[in-house]
Motif scaffolding. Structure first.
Motif, short mmCIF file in Angstrom:
data_model
loop_
_atom_site.label_atom_id
_atom_site.label_comp_id
_atom_site.label_asym_id
_atom_site.label_seq_id
_atom_site.Cartn_x
_atom_site.Cartn_y
_atom_site.Cartn_z
N TYR A 17 0.82 -1.21 0.00
CA TYR A 17 0.00 0.00 0.00
C TYR A 17 0.86 1.27 0.00
CZ TYR A 17 -3.45 -3.47 1.19
OH TYR A 17 -4.24 -4.59 1.18
N GLY A 18 2.18 1.08 -0.03
CA GLY A 18 3.08 2.23 -0.10
C GLY A 18 3.47 2.81 1.24
N ARG A 19 3.10 2.14 2.35
CA ARG A 19 3.44 2.63 3.69
C ARG A 19 4.70 1.93 4.20
NH1 ARG A 19 -2.41 1.12 5.67
NH2 ARG A 19 -1.35 -0.82 5.27
N MET A 20 5.52 2.66 4.94
CA MET A 20 6.76 2.09 5.46
C MET A 20 6.47 0.90 6.36
SD MET A 20 10.08 4.01 7.03
CE MET A 20 9.84 4.10 8.78
N ASN A 21 7.18 -0.21 6.14
CA ASN A 21 7.04 -1.40 6.97
C ASN A 21 7.50 -1.13 8.39
OD1 ASN A 21 6.12 -3.38 5.03
ND2 ASN A 21 8.16 -3.25 4.11
N ALA A 22 6.85 -1.76 9.36
CA ALA A 22 7.16 -1.55 10.77
C ALA A 22 8.62 -1.85 11.08
CB ALA A 22 6.23 -2.38 11.64
N GLU A 23 9.17 -2.90 10.48
CA GLU A 23 10.57 -3.25 10.78
C GLU A 23 11.55 -2.19 10.30
OE1 GLU A 23 9.57 -5.71 7.03
OE2 GLU A 23 8.53 -5.12 8.86
N MET A 24 11.13 -1.35 9.37
CA MET A 24 12.00 -0.29 8.89
C MET A 24 12.10 0.86 9.90
SD MET A 24 13.43 -1.20 6.16
CE MET A 24 13.41 -2.94 6.53
#
Length: 145
Positions: A17-24
């Motif tokens: 969806y284009g949102r930064m992944n939590a692990e990032m």
């Protein structure tokens, strides 16, 4: 809180969806803290016995609490800010903020407990009072996430 890192979210760090992944979020703080503590860790290494102690002192997170407040997208900028929560012989506490520098709003906050880790001995490195004071001089205390 002091700025210890900054950057731009690349598309490869985002979900479908284009949102930064939590692990990032975790990765950005981890990368920045390493830079923030490198001089302090080097000073700890200089006090160790032995010939070549370069890279001997590391760190280990023993507890972390994340609160995700907003989700940056590819191309969004971020700033990582840090303050000290506590410093003792065994454990150091940190508060981190990932902030949108355009709006000033917070992407995420983090509370972390960490230790200084002797990589050669594979155990906790106890921090002297003088070294605790040197760490306290690197960032403000008394700020909460």
């Amino acid at each position: 809180a002091i700025t210890i890192g900054r950057g731009v979210v690349p598309p490869a760090h985002c979900d479908i969806y284009g949102r930064m992944n939590a692990e990032m979020f975790v990765a950005r703080v981890s990368d920045s803290v390493g830079l923030f503590l490198s001089d302090w860790r080097r000073s700890l290494e200089e006090q160790l016995e032995g010939d070549d102690n370069t890279g001997r002192m590391g760190g280990a997170v023993i507890e972390a609490r994340w609160v995700y407040r907003r989700w940056p997208k590819a191309g969004d900028r971020f700033v990582v800010r840090t303050a000290l929560a506590s410093v003792s012989e065994n454990v150091q506490g940190y508060h981190h903020w990932l902030i949108d520098p355009t709006s000033g709003k917070v992407w995420a906050t983090n509370q972390t407990s960490a230790i200084a880790f002797d990589r050669k001995k594979r155990r906790l490195h106890k921090i002297s009072e003088a070294d605790q004071d040197r760490l306290r001089a690197r960032a403000p205390t008394g700020l909460f996430v």
